[in-house]
Structure formats: C-alpha cells, structure tokens
Scaffold this motif. Sequence first.
Motif: not given
Ligand code: ARG
Length: 586
Positions: A117, A120, A122, A131, A157, A322, A326, A344, A346, A350, A354
């Motif tokens: 994953d 990510g 948006n 990103h 995702h 969130y 997930d 994953y 990021t 985060q 997780f």
């Molecule tokens: N969209 C999220 C961000 O910009 C990241 C997603 C990461 N993946 C997940 N499964 N949460 O922070």
Amino acid sequence: MKKLLEIITEEFEKAFVQKGYDAKLGKVVLSNRPDLCQFQCNGAMAGAKIYHKAPIMIANDVVETLLENDKFASVTAVMPGFININISSSFLADYLNQVEKTDKYGCEGKNETIVIDYGGANVAKPLHIGHLRSAVIGESIKRLKRYIGDQVISDVHLGDWGLQMGLIVTELECRKPELVYFDENYDGPYPKEAPFTLTELEEIYPCASAKAKKDEEFKKKAHEATVKIQNGYAPYTAIWKHIMNVSIPDLKRNYDNLNVSFDLWKGESDAKPYIPGLIQDLIDKGLAYESQGALVVDVAEEGDKKELPPCIIRKSDGAALYATSDLGTIIQRQQDFHPDGYIYLTDKRQELHFTQVFRVAKKANIVDEDTKMDFIGFGTMNGKDGKPFKTRDGGVMRLENLIDQINQAVYDKIMENRTVSEDEARETSKIVGLAALKYGDLSNQPSKDYIFDIDRFTSFEGNTGPYILYTIVRIKSILEKYKAQGGNVSEVKIISTDNESQLQLMLELAQFNGVVEDAAEELAPNRICSYIYDLSNAFNRFYHETKILSEEDEEKKAGYIGLINFTKKILETGIDLLGFEAPERM
Ligand code: ARG
C-alpha cells in the motif's frame, strides 16, 4: 542457486567436520580487511572455548585440509586464530558464468503473496513531496519483491473520502449556487459533464481549505457535506464522482511520469461496505467499548515502551475514522488475496496510526496470527536550510515543478558539453533527471530525513543516479565499439585473471544475488544503491587501468568484454529495481 558465500562456507564446514569440529564453526564472511584477503572465517576463535585449544591450532588444522582445494587461491591461518581466504579466480569466473545463465541471476525468495500500500495520494489535492517519497520507495520495494518471485499486489489507496471532498462541495455551492446539485427539488439525472476543470479544481481546494480555517460557519457546512457524501446523498455523490473523474487521470499521469504504477486504484471509499460489519464484529468480540461517546478498542500491550492510546473506531458524531477505513480495507484485502504480508508506506508521523490498526487487526482475527504487517515510516525531504522542502514563497512544492527543476538542471549540464542536439538533450535530461531524483531519495535509509540538493543529485560524479547511468552508458559505448570491430558480445564469457582490479570487479558481481535477497527481506532499496555504487566504482577502476579494446590477445579481450557485458546487465537490473533506466548516451 547457492550464493558464493554459501559455497565457500560449505567447504569450510566440511573442513571443520573432517578435523572433528562442529560444522557451525565454518561460517565464512566477507573480509573486513579487504587489503589482506577477500573472505574470512573466524570459527576457530569460537571453537577455542568449546575444545579448550588455542584458536591458532584449530585454524591450522582446518587450513591443512583446504590447501589442495581448487576453489581457493590461498587459505592462511593467522594469529590469534583467524583464517584469511582468497578464492581462485577460475572458480570465481565459473561461478559468474553460471550466475549469468541463471534466471534472476540466482535470486530467490519465499514465494509469498504481499499487498503493498503506497502512493496514498489524496484526490483533488495536488501530489506533494510526502507522496513522492511513498511512491518512489514503494515502487522499488514492489519491484524487489517481485524480482525474488513474490506475488505482489500494489494498491495506491487514494484518500478519496475525507473532508477535502466536503470542502470542495461547499465552495462549489458558494460559487455556483445555480447548479442542479444544490436544488433540493431536482432529483436527477445529473449532468455527465463535470462542473469544473482540473485547473479550477486545483484552485477550489486550497481556497476552500483556507476559508475553513477562518470561517467557522463554512467549516461546519463542509463537515456536513462530508457526512452527506459518506452517507450516499445523491447530488453530492454525483459531485464526488466528478471530482474523482477529473482528478484520477491527472494523478495517473503524475505517477506515470515517475515510472510508478499500481495494480489497484482503490481508495478509502472502497472500505465503506465493510465498516458496519467490522464495527459489529468488534463489539461482538468484546473488543470495542464506549468511551466518552466514542467507540474504541484497547491496543496497549505488556512491554510497550510508549503508552499506546486506544484506537478510535467511531467518533461520537457517528463518523468513521482513518483507522476504521484502514481496517475495512484489510477485511477486503483478506477476502480478495489472503496475503502472507502487508507493507504500508507513509510519512513516519503515521506510525502510531498503523501500530493501532495492526494490533486491532490481529486482536480481532481480521488477519492470521502469523501475517506479517510492516509499516515503513519515512523521514522528511528537507531543503538546504534543513526545514521541510518548500517553494520559494513557502508553499507546498508541486511534484511536477520539482521534476521540472531537476530536469532543467540536468539539461543545463548536458548542454555545457553540447555533443548532442537540443531535442536529444531534452529527452535525455528527463531520463537522467528521474534517476537523479529517485537515487537521491533511495540512497538514504527510508526512515532518515534527507536534504534535497539539486546540484549534488544531478552531479555526474559521486554517489548519484547520474554517475551510475554514466557508467552504464560508458559500458554500452565500449560494447558498441567491440561490435564495430567485428566482435560478438553474445559469445563472450568471463575468464580467470590475476589482474587485481579485474578480480575486484568479479567479486563485486558475485555479491549481486545475496544483496538483492537481503534488500528485499529488509525492505531496503538503499542496499541496492550502495551495491550498484560500489559496483560502478569497481568497474571504473578496472576501466581506467585496462586497455580493453586495444588488447591484442583476443581471448583476453573477449574475457574483458564478457566481464563488462555482465556488469552492464547487473547495473541495468539494479536501476530497474530502483525504478529508473539508462539512456543510450549522455
Ligand atoms: N492518503 C494518506 C495520506 O495522504 C495516505 C494513505 C496511506 N495508506 C493507508 N492505507 N492509510 O496521508
């Protein structure tokens, strides 16, 4: 296929056993004194305690049995009991010729199914630097895992379910209240045409986001609109679809430019159908309980170094979070793929999220006890001032602009020497620019912050992407000249030698399969970077010390060509694992 170190270790294990010692002592490692020998075995040191003997006596015993072994050029016991090893160059040449013929050059994995994953992005927000790292590192890990034979499913995702959607709807209503989506008496059908272009959309979001920070009323409306979207309110769902349709092709184009691709383009919204069942299940299992109006699951475990707050599954206003989406996504992935592992990627901020999600997934048996759950939290890309990289006016740097900047810097370098046309320089600078950007990122350990330094990243010398490409291009040009002389590159093979730099290059090449397997296991593309950098250095040293094409002994010359041809293949495989490629010339 056996790794070179395994083969040598086996010989040593046999030797230890033959002299009455434990096979385990025969482990051979790369020498930490390359000036003295290529490999070393320190088993006699450990054996001394077991057998109550001086280590040097054990070492001498073992060495005695290996003197006639034609895999070795020399095996020497040195005080206080180390064994220094040099392998024979014909054995090494045979090994390399075999590796060259073997699928994936002998790299093997555990044949696992893995969901990765990353990306990510948006929806409706431009791709930014956070990103970028996720895409670049994730893509490389995907390639590494695939290379060693794993089944890998990659999923971008998308963040397509959050407040940004409600913000856009609300701002759109302010700007164009006459649109049918805002007419309560209208019940469809809704127009196929989106009520905004990509350019407009890109302007609407930041404008709405800024407004929400100042204007409470606006913020409240945006929240309400978000909840309406999440509950499937038809007019807003129609706008949501327009946002998706306008935004996703642009995201795809951006990822394409980065040479990054995904098997799945799912998003947070796809988790929606799984959420009611998830919540019920957590309640039924006695895991979820009410706390200050919210529904939470405890995740703290004995031995935690830091206190872990409970994972919030549902807010007091009923909104899913969130973590909820997930967990819903994991249920879906279990149904679709039942993977052996998840990875994953990021920003490392985060990490807590997780940890909580993984713990709930295990506690609630959403995944099996032995399912691997990996989170790679990466550090920040900083500017030269050591602060998160920004545009000149302090805004978020758009990925496209960043890529343009780096390509321009490469273009300027190429034009300094001006051996090619402007068009070719433009094309080449895109290929080299991407390598500069990706290598600049990947050569760091993922968790570390790093400084985005265009001058350094685009330099043709030093530990950079362009240096690696330059090395490949140099080899390509020698091979072309060899062909022009009438040579046949597909017929040559690597031969034994007593030339030091040639031997060093051969030894580097022999490390490839082991390094790739380690990098895939450790989820560490930086290992590939440092390997191809060492390999490039070994090649360039050999190149500077050797007259390749003017060598008169044809057999020797063919051996050189065999060696550099294999070097090229390994370097090209290495950069492919990192997610970039080399131009024909530069
Ligand atoms: N969209 C999220 C961000 O910009 C990241 C997603 C990461 N993946 C997940 N499964 N949460 O922070």
